[in-house]
Design a protein around this motif. Structure first.
Motif, PDB file in Angstrom:
ATOM      1  N   ASP A  40      28.274  49.805  31.111  1.00  0.00           N
ATOM      2  CA  ASP A  40      27.536  50.688  32.020  1.00  0.00           C
ATOM      3  C   ASP A  40      28.486  51.551  32.846  1.00  0.00           C
ATOM      4  N   PRO A  41      28.161  52.832  33.011  1.00  0.00           N
ATOM      5  CA  PRO A  41      28.910  53.652  33.969  1.00  0.00           C
ATOM      6  C   PRO A  41      28.460  53.297  35.378  1.00  0.00           C
ATOM      7  N   GLN A  43      28.815  54.258  39.640  1.00  0.00           N
ATOM      8  CA  GLN A  43      29.230  55.195  40.667  1.00  0.00           C
ATOM      9  C   GLN A  43      29.705  54.437  41.903  1.00  0.00           C
ATOM     10  N   HIS A  65      34.395  54.718  41.022  1.00  0.00           N
ATOM     11  CA  HIS A  65      33.686  55.196  39.850  1.00  0.00           C
ATOM     12  C   HIS A  65      34.361  54.579  38.631  1.00  0.00           C
ATOM     13  N   GLY A  66      33.597  54.204  37.633  1.00  0.00           N
ATOM     14  CA  GLY A  66      34.218  53.655  36.434  1.00  0.00           C
ATOM     15  C   GLY A  66      33.199  53.121  35.456  1.00  0.00           C
ATOM     16  N   THR A  67      33.669  52.364  34.493  1.00  0.00           N
ATOM     17  CA  THR A  67      32.831  51.754  33.468  1.00  0.00           C
ATOM     18  C   THR A  67      33.092  50.257  33.446  1.00  0.00           C
ATOM     19  N   MET A  88      36.663  46.723  35.902  1.00  0.00           N
ATOM     20  CA  MET A  88      36.237  48.108  35.710  1.00  0.00           C
ATOM     21  C   MET A  88      37.340  48.931  35.056  1.00  0.00           C
ATOM     22  N   SER A  91      39.408  55.972  35.879  1.00  0.00           N
ATOM     23  CA  SER A  91      40.311  57.059  35.509  1.00  0.00           C
ATOM     24  C   SER A  91      41.370  57.250  36.577  1.00  0.00           C
ATOM     25  N   GLU A 164      19.770  54.258  32.508  1.00  0.00           N
ATOM     26  CA  GLU A 164      20.340  53.893  33.808  1.00  0.00           C
ATOM     27  C   GLU A 164      19.502  52.808  34.465  1.00  0.00           C
TER      28      GLU A 164
END
Length: 455
Positions: A40-41, A43, A65-67, A88, A91, A164
């Motif tokens: 899942d992404p 925020q 923020h991440g996956t 997580m 970036s 989502e």
């Protein structure tokens, strides 16, 4: 490693979000719900998990923020403070090897307790990578454990992306599940599309306005079996009841009370109350009676420490109020009832009951009671055997009111009657003291003028 994979790895890093310190010396918390899944992404500030301790649910937000790469436990497991909660992929966090970028399996058991450590661990760098500038190497701030709250209603949020997971508190999720509502189809009006109780109310009203109903179906044998894992508040209730019955030898004393006069007084006070005063139920009168009865039998207003063999007898009367909520039974603490009048008590009772049902009640408001009142009167029933709220030593149970013919010495007259079913810890409270305590409550409710004679 191909060029595309190499480029991706160079841009990404792995951060471990750890279980934050919830406070009050708590070493671990039970994981009651995941709000994200692997892949899942996420925020920043999005809720990733709900944990529970002392019957209060706390939501853990992401600080980046991440996956999601991996989860640190499964629902029902205990997560130690400082242990890994979520891993997580983020970036701009430095270089890592392809092996390090591979998600690890979800742990079936929570990681053991560690020494105090930051809730967010720095990324794992490749030793061969170029040094990362100091400013970029600083980890993001740790996630803050926040009590679950219901978002205020307001303007409509942006449409939810496909797949989502909707944002909602555990209480809202439980209510939606009970009503058979798919939260993915509900438009949340809170921050980030968070779904509140008001949003569910809007769904209910819309459904009622459209006129429900479905075609009649033929009856068929239902052979399905549903396995429900006992976690969260339900497990805590089970543990609490087991401890109470295991350790406390209960004695239950039942007495009928003529509440005709106190009900007449309550009706009169409600008719003449100010607009800023809450409506009175019987509960504030009963709490007042308990406070006065405790003066005669202080032994019932106590906590028994089994291990130390010590009874802590309290001067202040902190009345636990059993509240049924969408997620289970909670006991809210109406503190220092000896210092409150009827109206103040009624206001605090309403506030705590509303907070408990909405899931916004705090841990402090759920602990510290010295004697509990529970009521099944609205559901009927003449008698019940309430279980003591361990480690207290007494609980007063309210049964239904009904008009019954009572003999006044000359004739039968209709009277409003109600039974009190009260349980006591027989290790601490003798039958004589239990009966004396209940009889004093009976006297005060049957002659309510006595409630206002403090001397």
């Amino acid at each position: 490693m191909n060029e595309r994979t190499q480029a991706r790895v160079e841009r990404m890093g792995i951060l471990r979000i750890k279980m934050p310190d919830i406070g009050e010396g708590i070493a671990e918390a039970e994981l009651v719900e995941w709000h994200v899944a692997v892949g899942d992404p996420v925020q920043e500030d999005q809720v990733i998990a709900s944990v529970m301790t002392d019957k209060a649910t706390v939501e853990i937000p992401s600080s980046v923020h991440g996956t999601v790469v991996s989860l640190g436990g499964e629902v029902g497991s205990k997560i130690a403070i400082g242990s890994e909660l979520v891993r997580m992929e983020v970036s701009g966090a430095g270089n890592i090897s392809e092996e390090d970028a591979t998600p690890e399996p979800v742990a079936s058991e929570p990681v053991g307790a560690h020494a105090a450590s930051p809730a967010l661990e720095a990324p794992m760098p490749d030793p061969k990578a170029e040094p990362v500038p100091e400013a970029a190497a600083k980890a993001s701030p740790a996630p803050v454990a926040r009590p679950a709250v219901v978002a205020p209603t307001g303007g409509a949020s942006a449409p939810r992306a496909e797949g989502e997971k909707p944002l909602a508190s555990p209480a809202v999720r439980a209510r939606a599940k009970e009503a058979g509502i798919d939260l993915r189809q509900v438009q949340g009006t809170g921050p980030a599309g968070r779904i509140s109780h008001a949003d569910l109310d809007a769904v209910f009203e819309k459904g009622a306005g459209q006129g429900g109903g479905s075609a009649k179906r033929g009856l068929a044998a239902d052979t399905s079996v549903k396995d429900i894992k006992i976690v969260g508040l339900r497990r805590m209730i089970a543990d609490k009841m087991t401890a109470s019955k295991k350790h406390i030898p209960h004695i239950t004393y039942v007495e009928e009370v003529d509440v005709t006069k106190v009900e007449e007084l309550r009706a009169t006070l409600n008719k003449t109350k100010r607009d800023d005063q809450p409506k009175l139920t019987l509960l504030p009168f009963l709490i007042k009676a308990v406070v006065l009865a405790v003066r005669d039998e202080p032994v019932v207003n106590a906590i028994f420490d089994d291990e130390a063999g010590v009874v802590h007898q309290y001067g202040g009367v902190h009345v636990g109020m059993a509240v049924q909520t969408p997620t289970g039974l909670m006991v809210a603490n109406v503190k220092h009832c000896e210092a409150r009048d009827l109206w103040d008590t009624a206001g605090e009772v309403n506030r705590l009951a509303d907070s408990a049902r909405k899931g916004t009640i705090t841990r402090d408001e759920l602990r510290g009671s010295t004697i509990t009142i529970t009521s099944l009167g609205a559901l009927g029933g003449l008698v019940h055997t309430p279980i003591i709220n361990h480690p207290e030593v007494a609980i007063v149970g309210v049964n239904k009111m009904q008009i019954r013919p009572m003999w006044d010495g000359r004739e039968f007259v209709p009277r409003q009657m109600m039974n009190l079913s009260s349980s006591f810890d027989h290790r601490i409270v003798d039958g004589w003291n239990a009966a004396t305590f209940v009889q004093r409550i009976k006297q005060l409710l049957e002659e309510p003028a006595l409630l206002f004679m403090e001397g």
